[in-house]
Design an enzyme around this catalytic site. Structure first.
Site, PDB file in Angstrom:
ATOM      1  N   THR A 183     -25.655  36.458 -33.128  1.00 53.69           N
ATOM      2  CA  THR A 183     -25.963  36.963 -34.146  1.00 53.69           C
ATOM      3  C   THR A 183     -26.653  35.508 -34.553  1.00 53.69           C
ATOM      4  O   THR A 183     -27.235  36.475 -35.054  1.00 53.69           O
ATOM      5  CB  THR A 183     -24.311  37.405 -34.892  1.00 53.69           C
ATOM      6  OG1 THR A 183     -23.727  38.287 -34.257  1.00 53.69           O
ATOM      7  CG2 THR A 183     -24.915  37.883 -36.421  1.00 53.69           C
ATOM      8  N   SER A 242     -29.015  45.541 -32.229  1.00 54.10           N
ATOM      9  CA  SER A 242     -27.752  44.907 -32.556  1.00 54.10           C
ATOM     10  C   SER A 242     -28.052  43.529 -31.972  1.00 54.10           C
ATOM     11  O   SER A 242     -29.035  43.283 -30.652  1.00 54.10           O
ATOM     12  CB  SER A 242     -26.945  45.582 -32.103  1.00 54.10           C
ATOM     13  OG  SER A 242     -25.357  44.049 -32.704  1.00 54.10           O
ATOM     14  N   ASN A 250     -26.205  42.757 -29.856  1.00 56.80           N
ATOM     15  CA  ASN A 250     -25.534  42.703 -28.459  1.00 56.80           C
ATOM     16  C   ASN A 250     -26.517  43.739 -27.721  1.00 56.80           C
ATOM     17  O   ASN A 250     -26.366  43.131 -26.610  1.00 56.80           O
ATOM     18  CB  ASN A 250     -24.248  43.571 -29.059  1.00 56.80           C
ATOM     19  CG  ASN A 250     -23.425  42.892 -29.930  1.00 56.80           C
ATOM     20  OD1 ASN A 250     -23.822  41.474 -30.346  1.00 56.80           O
ATOM     21  ND2 ASN A 250     -22.315  43.747 -30.229  1.00 56.80           N
ATOM     22  N   THR A 294     -23.205  13.069  13.969  1.00 59.66           N
ATOM     23  CA  THR A 294     -22.323  13.908  13.247  1.00 59.66           C
ATOM     24  C   THR A 294     -20.446  13.089  13.216  1.00 59.66           C
ATOM     25  O   THR A 294     -20.698  12.124  13.798  1.00 59.66           O
ATOM     26  CB  THR A 294     -21.506  15.232  14.700  1.00 59.66           C
ATOM     27  OG1 THR A 294     -21.102  14.234  15.332  1.00 59.66           O
ATOM     28  CG2 THR A 294     -22.815  16.164  14.804  1.00 59.66           C
ATOM     29  N   SER A 306     -29.018  -4.436  -9.875  1.00 63.94           N
ATOM     30  CA  SER A 306     -27.992  -5.444 -10.425  1.00 63.94           C
ATOM     31  C   SER A 306     -28.479  -6.164 -11.572  1.00 63.94           C
ATOM     32  O   SER A 306     -29.848  -7.417 -11.437  1.00 63.94           O
ATOM     33  CB  SER A 306     -27.797  -5.855  -8.925  1.00 63.94           C
ATOM     34  OG  SER A 306     -26.401  -7.049  -9.979  1.00 63.94           O
ATOM     35  N   SER A 307     -27.296  -6.785 -12.466  1.00 66.42           N
ATOM     36  CA  SER A 307     -27.131  -7.325 -13.343  1.00 66.42           C
ATOM     37  C   SER A 307     -26.871  -9.090 -12.884  1.00 66.42           C
ATOM     38  O   SER A 307     -27.203  -9.837 -13.597  1.00 66.42           O
ATOM     39  CB  SER A 307     -26.781  -7.077 -14.195  1.00 66.42           C
ATOM     40  OG  SER A 307     -25.081  -7.098 -14.599  1.00 66.42           O
ATOM     41  N   LYS A 343     -31.627  -7.307  -5.068  1.00 65.25           N
ATOM     42  CA  LYS A 343     -30.601  -5.657  -4.554  1.00 65.25           C
ATOM     43  C   LYS A 343     -31.291  -4.409  -5.895  1.00 65.25           C
ATOM     44  O   LYS A 343     -31.873  -4.957  -6.483  1.00 65.25           O
ATOM     45  CB  LYS A 343     -29.179  -5.334  -5.233  1.00 65.25           C
ATOM     46  CG  LYS A 343     -28.054  -4.971  -5.035  1.00 65.25           C
ATOM     47  CD  LYS A 343     -26.756  -4.785  -5.268  1.00 65.25           C
ATOM     48  CE  LYS A 343     -25.709  -3.614  -4.582  1.00 65.25           C
ATOM     49  NZ  LYS A 343     -26.233  -2.535  -4.966  1.00 65.25           N
TER      50      LYS A 343
END
Length: 485
Positions: free
Chosen positions: A118, A157, A159, A204, A336-337, A342
């Protein structure tokens, strides 16, 4: 003055201090910032629903679609003698401007809201009314000349207007996702052609299986997604074409002219350009969420497939020195820190997380769709929020994956060849040529010594170099039976 001590909504329009206008509703009076095109019912919704911080204006397709619904309703009401010409003209003027992208910032209601939508419907009714009032030469809030409920919401409405707008908005929004998916498929197909000559090991259960080419692997990615693209382009829209416009409150059509549903839906189709049609049972259509459940399922299926592809990309690029490393993903940021050098597969990782979100959204949509009672599903705002969120997230993730990952992938051809020649799985391809007993013996010897299958076959002169080259050629990988011929 207001009879309400609720705090000011924290929205751009509402934060403007200055002139206000007094509006009244069932609950009482409120001072509304005069710069705002929305009115008192929207203002209350802003105050009540501070939940997701995702508001209607974040999904312009939904806003524009609801404006088109209001336009179609006004045309039908005018044609059937219920709406006088000047008011009809003002409503159409406002709806056309909103549908063209104006006033989108005037829709600040949270996507998650009580009231079965609404607040969304009234937000549109009030903005249309106030834009229309200015067109007629009146001030905002002078609703005696153009009323949000009496005129803009005539024969409607929430709805029926709201779920109709959801369907149209999703149709308008879908093309973005389909276009993004088509571009990704094309990029994967191009990468397949580029790597058609790169022989590698297929796997697989994460174990060496039989040889194939990287081109085949990437073509499989493209083919998998092509199925989703076809469904979203051809079948999914059919779920959304059927609407309950004209059913009003519960599908019985109360307060609407008997011909209104047919005329309104015909106008909706004409204005929107989509083949919208009236549902055969408006009572059933008013409460049923089945089409949304099916569309969400399509989004989930696409998310599952995208996530699996990204898992494969991460595995194929793993290492770089101690993993599979058959392909290189474009480096996008330090990984990376603490570990210098990396680089992480951040783009596929992000797509995985989008996929998980879409899967979670599907569960929320299923639960909300099931939670409706009797003639209405009040959880519809959550359904629409999650559908639009899934569509947008998927389109953005697909574009990111294509632009920042797929298009920049390169093959480590020599390394792929080395892995093939040293893989025990290669004996499966050679079995028709050297026999099962020889294949078993060579495989066992390769496992025991760490030597390559090709090296051992050459040493025992089981096959000449020309035959080996034929077995390991891309043509053999692409066309079964060539090596054995």
């Amino acid at each position: 003055m207001s009879n309400n001590n609720l705090p000011e909504p924290d929205t751009p329009a509402a934060s403007l201090r200055g002139a206000t206008r007094l509006e009244h509703d069932l609950i009482g009076n409120l001072e509304i910032p005069d710069a705002a095109y929305y009115g008192i019912q929207t203002y209350r919704a802003i105050q009540n629903f501070r939940l997701s911080d995702i508001v209607l204006s974040d999904y312009p397709a939904l806003v524009k679609a609801l404006a088109v619904v209001k336009h179609a309703a006004a045309d039908a009401n005018h044609a059937l003698g219920g709406l006088e010409p000047k008011r009809h003209e003002a409503i159409v003027h406002a709806c056309e401007r909103i549908a063209a992208g104006e006033f989108i910032d005037q829709f600040p209601v949270d996507m998650i809201q009580g009231g079965a939508g609404t607040s969304t419907n009234m937000n549109m009714n009030e903005v249309v009314a106030n834009v229309g009032l200015e067109y007629l030469g009146h001030a905002k809030g002078e609703y005696a000349y153009l009323h949000p409920n009496n005129d803009v919401n005539m024969s409607q409405s929430t709805n029926d207007a709201y779920p109709t707008a959801i369907r149209l908005g999703l149709l308008m929004d879908q093309q973005t996702l389909v276009d993004s998916l088509d571009r990704l498929i094309q990029a994967l197909a191009a990468k397949s052609a580029e790597m058609a000559g790169v022989v590698k090991m297929g796997r697989t259960q994460l174990q060496d299986a039989v040889p194939m080419t990287l081109g085949q692997e990437f073509q499989a990615f493209a083919s998998t997604l092509s199925d989703d693209a076809r469904y979203l382009r051809e079948d999914a829209p059919k779920l959304l074409h059927e609407v309950n416009l004209g059913g009003t409150a519960i599908g019985t059509g109360i307060n609407a002219h008997p011909d209104y549903p047919r005329v309104a839906v015909d106008r909706l189709a004409a204005i929107s350009g989509h083949p919208m049609r009236l549902a055969p049972d408006l009572i059933a259509a008013t409460s049923d969420m089945g089409s949304f459940v099916m569309l969400s399922s399509a989004f989930k299926r696409l998310a599952v497939r995208l996530s699996k592809i990204c898992n494969d990309l991460r595995l194929l690029a793993s290492g770089p020195r101690t993993g599979i490393q058959e392909i290189n993903l474009p480096a996008r940021q330090p990984g990376s820190s603490i570990m210098p050098g990396k680089v992480n597969p951040v783009i596929p990782e992000a797509v995985n997380q989008v996929a998980f979100t879409v899967m979670g959204n599907d569960l929320a949509i299923n639960m909300a769709s099931e939670a409706g009672q009797l003639q209405l599903n009040v959880m519809e705002p959550l359904v629409v929020f999650k559908l639009f969120e899934s569509s947008r997230l998927l389109a953005r993730a697909i574009d990111m994956l294509r632009e920042l990952c797929i298009e920049g992938i390169t093959a480590n051809e020599a390394h792929c060849r080395h892995l093939v020649e040293h893989s025990i799985g290669l004996v499966t391809a050679l079995n028709p040529l050297i026999g099962y007993e020889n294949s078993t013996r060579i495989a066992a010897q390769a496992l025991a010594t760490g030597r390559g299958v090709v090296e051992l076959i050459r040493e025992e002169k089981l096959l000449d170099d020309a035959t080996l080259e034929k077995v390991l050629s891309p043509e053999s990988m692409l066309r079964p039976g060539v090596a054995a011929a």
